[in-house]
Enzyme design. Sequence first.
Site, PDB file in Angstrom:
ATOM      1  N   ASN A  82     -78.343 -39.235  48.049  1.00 25.59           N
ATOM      2  CA  ASN A  82     -78.618 -38.130  47.249  1.00 25.59           C
ATOM      3  C   ASN A  82     -78.711 -38.663  45.901  1.00 25.59           C
ATOM      4  O   ASN A  82     -78.001 -39.331  45.459  1.00 25.59           O
ATOM      5  CB  ASN A  82     -77.608 -36.978  47.373  1.00 25.59           C
ATOM      6  CG  ASN A  82     -77.402 -36.372  48.629  1.00 25.59           C
ATOM      7  OD1 ASN A  82     -78.301 -35.973  49.280  1.00 25.59           O
ATOM      8  ND2 ASN A  82     -76.317 -36.173  48.937  1.00 25.59           N
TER       9      ASN A  82
ATOM     10  N   HIS B 171     -74.594 -44.635  46.725  1.00 27.20           N
ATOM     11  CA  HIS B 171     -74.058 -44.616  48.076  1.00 27.20           C
ATOM     12  C   HIS B 171     -74.729 -44.206  49.027  1.00 27.20           C
ATOM     13  O   HIS B 171     -75.635 -42.963  48.956  1.00 27.20           O
ATOM     14  CB  HIS B 171     -72.653 -43.856  48.272  1.00 27.20           C
ATOM     15  CG  HIS B 171     -72.730 -42.441  47.562  1.00 27.20           C
ATOM     16  ND1 HIS B 171     -72.641 -41.984  46.305  1.00 27.20           N
ATOM     17  CD2 HIS B 171     -72.842 -41.395  48.413  1.00 27.20           C
ATOM     18  CE1 HIS B 171     -72.831 -40.705  46.053  1.00 27.20           C
ATOM     19  NE2 HIS B 171     -72.970 -40.281  47.296  1.00 27.20           N
TER      20      HIS B 171
HETATM   21  P1  AMP Z   1     -72.706 -37.122  47.384  1.00 29.84           P
HETATM   22  O1  AMP Z   1     -72.549 -35.521  47.253  1.00 29.84           O
HETATM   23  O2  AMP Z   1     -73.957 -37.535  48.012  1.00 29.84           O
HETATM   24  O3  AMP Z   1     -72.747 -37.775  46.050  1.00 29.84           O
HETATM   25  O4  AMP Z   1     -71.684 -37.811  48.018  1.00 29.84           O
HETATM   26  C1  AMP Z   1     -70.200 -38.068  47.626  1.00 29.84           C
HETATM   27  C2  AMP Z   1     -69.229 -38.386  48.922  1.00 29.84           C
HETATM   28  O5  AMP Z   1     -68.173 -38.515  48.469  1.00 29.84           O
HETATM   29  C3  AMP Z   1     -69.032 -36.914  49.333  1.00 29.84           C
HETATM   30  O6  AMP Z   1     -69.651 -36.624  50.891  1.00 29.84           O
HETATM   31  C4  AMP Z   1     -67.275 -36.712  49.436  1.00 29.84           C
HETATM   32  O7  AMP Z   1     -67.049 -36.093  50.532  1.00 29.84           O
HETATM   33  C5  AMP Z   1     -67.257 -37.971  49.145  1.00 29.84           C
HETATM   34  N1  AMP Z   1     -66.155 -38.417  48.741  1.00 29.84           N
HETATM   35  C6  AMP Z   1     -65.543 -38.021  47.464  1.00 29.84           C
HETATM   36  N2  AMP Z   1     -64.282 -38.513  47.255  1.00 29.84           N
HETATM   37  C7  AMP Z   1     -64.018 -39.405  48.148  1.00 29.84           C
HETATM   38  C8  AMP Z   1     -62.892 -40.393  48.307  1.00 29.84           C
HETATM   39  N3  AMP Z   1     -61.862 -40.422  47.521  1.00 29.84           N
HETATM   40  N4  AMP Z   1     -62.932 -40.921  49.508  1.00 29.84           N
HETATM   41  C9  AMP Z   1     -64.172 -40.696  50.544  1.00 29.84           C
HETATM   42  N5  AMP Z   1     -65.022 -40.092  50.232  1.00 29.84           N
HETATM   43  C10 AMP Z   1     -65.078 -39.268  49.180  1.00 29.84           C
END
Ligand code: AMP
Length: 115
Positions: free
Chosen positions: A88, A101
């Site tokens: 995203n 990511h």
């Molecule tokens: P996005 O919304 O594409 O920026 O994705 C960010 C992702 O990071 C989301 O799917 C969250 O669930 C994940 N996320 C946020 N904090 C953590 C964390 N501490 N450990 C693992 N995943 C996380």
Amino acid sequence: MNVADCLFCKIVAKELGSEIVMETDNVLAFRDINPGAPTHVLVIPKEHIASAQELGSEHGTLLAEMFGVMADVAAGAGLDGGHRLVTNVGPDAGQSVHHLHFHVLGGRAMSWPPG
Ligand code: AMP
């Protein structure tokens, strides 16, 4: 944003816990804390890059390493039926963590287009 405040930089530095699936010299793969599929792994560069919008030709080797890790994660999870890779970029796409990511999603059938 300040790199010192970046959530995923803290995961890379192991200041914050995560369930690591795979690690290479420049890439980390760990389980999403809020999984959207039976397999939901995030693959990130250890270097802070805000999003895919910041990528250039100088990142070619890094991107090859990231895609290699994504393929290994999918194979390791036994995603023989296929999987989805998502990144995203920016607010309209719902980017919530401003460190590049890729989501590796699999283990169930998915619809298209995404919401
Ligand atoms: P996005 O919304 O594409 O920026 O994705 C960010 C992702 O990071 C989301 O799917 C969250 O669930 C994940 N996320 C946020 N904090 C953590 C964390 N501490 N450990 C693992 N995943 C996380």
